[in-house]
Structure formats: structure tokens, C-alpha cells
Design a protein around this motif. Structure first.
Motif, short mmCIF file in Angstrom:
data_model
loop_
_atom_site.label_atom_id
_atom_site.label_comp_id
_atom_site.label_asym_id
_atom_site.label_seq_id
_atom_site.Cartn_x
_atom_site.Cartn_y
_atom_site.Cartn_z
N PRO A 1 0.83 -1.21 0.00
CA PRO A 1 0.00 0.00 0.00
C PRO A 1 0.86 1.26 0.00
O PRO A 1 1.97 1.27 0.55
N ASN A 2 0.35 2.33 -0.61
CA ASN A 2 1.09 3.59 -0.66
C ASN A 2 1.44 4.10 0.72
O ASN A 2 2.52 4.67 0.93
N GLU A 3 0.54 3.92 1.69
CA GLU A 3 0.80 4.39 3.05
C GLU A 3 2.03 3.70 3.63
O GLU A 3 2.77 4.29 4.41
N ALA A 4 2.25 2.44 3.27
CA ALA A 4 3.42 1.73 3.77
C ALA A 4 4.70 2.28 3.16
O ALA A 4 5.72 2.39 3.83
N ARG A 5 4.63 2.65 1.89
CA ARG A 5 5.80 3.25 1.24
C ARG A 5 6.15 4.59 1.85
O ARG A 5 7.31 4.98 1.90
N LEU A 6 5.12 5.31 2.30
CA LEU A 6 5.30 6.64 2.86
C LEU A 6 5.22 6.64 4.39
O LEU A 6 5.03 7.69 5.00
N PHE A 7 5.38 5.49 5.00
CA PHE A 7 5.19 5.33 6.45
C PHE A 7 6.03 6.33 7.24
O PHE A 7 5.55 6.93 8.20
N ALA A 8 7.27 6.55 6.85
CA ALA A 8 8.17 7.45 7.58
C ALA A 8 7.67 8.89 7.55
O ALA A 8 8.02 9.68 8.43
N GLN A 9 6.88 9.24 6.56
CA GLN A 9 6.39 10.62 6.43
C GLN A 9 5.05 10.85 7.10
O GLN A 9 4.62 11.99 7.24
N LEU A 10 4.38 9.79 7.53
CA LEU A 10 3.07 9.94 8.17
C LEU A 10 3.23 10.50 9.58
O LEU A 10 4.17 10.16 10.28
N PRO A 11 2.29 11.34 10.02
CA PRO A 11 2.35 11.83 11.41
C PRO A 11 2.02 10.70 12.39
O PRO A 11 1.34 9.73 12.03
N ASP A 12 2.48 10.84 13.63
CA ASP A 12 2.26 9.80 14.64
C ASP A 12 0.78 9.55 14.91
O ASP A 12 0.40 8.45 15.29
N ASP A 13 -0.07 10.56 14.73
CA ASP A 13 -1.48 10.37 15.02
C ASP A 13 -2.28 9.86 13.83
O ASP A 13 -3.50 9.68 13.93
N LEU B 1 -3.82 7.17 11.22
CA LEU B 1 -4.33 5.81 11.39
C LEU B 1 -4.11 5.03 10.11
O LEU B 1 -4.34 5.54 9.02
N VAL B 2 -3.65 3.78 10.25
CA VAL B 2 -3.43 2.92 9.09
C VAL B 2 -4.14 1.60 9.31
O VAL B 2 -4.26 1.12 10.43
N LYS B 3 -4.60 1.01 8.22
CA LYS B 3 -5.34 -0.24 8.27
C LYS B 3 -4.38 -1.44 8.23
O LYS B 3 -3.18 -1.29 8.03
N LEU B 4 -4.94 -2.61 8.38
CA LEU B 4 -4.17 -3.85 8.48
C LEU B 4 -3.20 -4.08 7.32
O LEU B 4 -2.07 -4.49 7.56
N PRO B 5 -3.56 -3.84 6.06
CA PRO B 5 -2.59 -4.09 4.99
C PRO B 5 -1.29 -3.29 5.16
O PRO B 5 -0.21 -3.78 4.84
N VAL B 6 -1.40 -2.08 5.69
CA VAL B 6 -0.20 -1.28 5.95
C VAL B 6 0.60 -1.88 7.10
O VAL B 6 1.82 -1.99 7.03
N VAL B 7 -0.09 -2.29 8.15
CA VAL B 7 0.58 -2.92 9.29
C VAL B 7 1.35 -4.15 8.83
O VAL B 7 2.52 -4.35 9.18
N LEU B 8 0.71 -4.97 8.00
CA LEU B 8 1.36 -6.19 7.51
C LEU B 8 2.56 -5.88 6.62
O LEU B 8 3.53 -6.65 6.60
N ALA B 9 2.53 -4.75 5.92
CA ALA B 9 3.65 -4.37 5.07
C ALA B 9 4.82 -3.82 5.89
O ALA B 9 5.97 -3.95 5.48
N VAL B 10 4.52 -3.24 7.04
CA VAL B 10 5.55 -2.59 7.85
C VAL B 10 6.11 -3.52 8.93
O VAL B 10 7.31 -3.50 9.21
N ILE B 11 5.26 -4.34 9.52
CA ILE B 11 5.67 -5.27 10.59
C ILE B 11 5.75 -6.67 9.99
O ILE B 11 4.77 -7.15 9.44
N PRO B 12 6.87 -7.33 10.10
CA PRO B 12 7.03 -8.65 9.48
C PRO B 12 6.34 -9.77 10.27
O PRO B 12 6.98 -10.63 10.85
N ARG B 13 5.01 -9.73 10.32
CA ARG B 13 4.22 -10.74 11.02
C ARG B 13 3.01 -11.10 10.18
O ARG B 13 2.59 -10.35 9.32
#
Length: 76
Positions: free
Chosen positions: A6-18, A20-32
Motif C-alpha cells: 500500500p502507498n501508506e506503507a511506502r510513505l510510512f516514515a512521512q506519516l504523522p504519529d497520530d 491511522l493505518v489499516k491492516l494491509p499497511v501494518v502487515l507491510a511494515v511489521i514482518p508478522r
């Protein structure tokens, strides 16, 4: 078959801490797997998602960054 990142995962470092991201982004960022993430949520070993509606949840980017830092420090 692999899912596209997902695009949000590619841009994860640029997203503000507050943000919200859905499960597909979590799965792309966290290796679980999805099952491992939900199992760890139940055990208190992974950040709880925010309930958006009856059938929709999302995670705070700041919570995921803390978890990533924790996982990286354990691996070092």
C-alpha cells in the motif's frame, strides 16, 4: 499470491504519529502474519487497534513506530 504494498506503507516514515493505518499497511511494515498480530494484541504484546466502526479497525502510526523500535532493539 503477494499483495501490492500500500502507498501508506511506502510513505510510512512521512506519516504523522497520530495518523491511522489499516491492516494491509501494518502487515507491510511489521514482518508478522495477520493471525500473529491479532494474537499479540490479545496478549498485550502488540498495540491495540482503534475501532473505527463495527467491522473496521486501524492502528496509530506512533504506536507502530514504538513497536518497530522495540523489535529492532531486540534484534540487535
Amino acid at each position: 499470491m503477494d499483495q501490492p504494498i500500500p502507498n501508506e506503507a511506502r510513505l510510512f516514515a512521512q506519516l504523522p504519529d497520530d495518523a491511522l493505518v489499516k491492516l494491509p499497511v501494518v502487515l507491510a511494515v511489521i514482518p508478522r502474519s495477520e493471525a500473529s498480530i491479532y494474537r499479540d494484541v490479545r496478549r498485550g504484546a502488540f498495540p491495540k487497534p482503534v475501532k473505527l466502526s463495527v467491522r473496521s479497525v486501524a492502528w496509530r502510526v506512533g504506536d507502530l513506530r514504538k513497536k518497530l523500535a522495540e523489535l529492532q532493539s531486540q534484534a540487535a
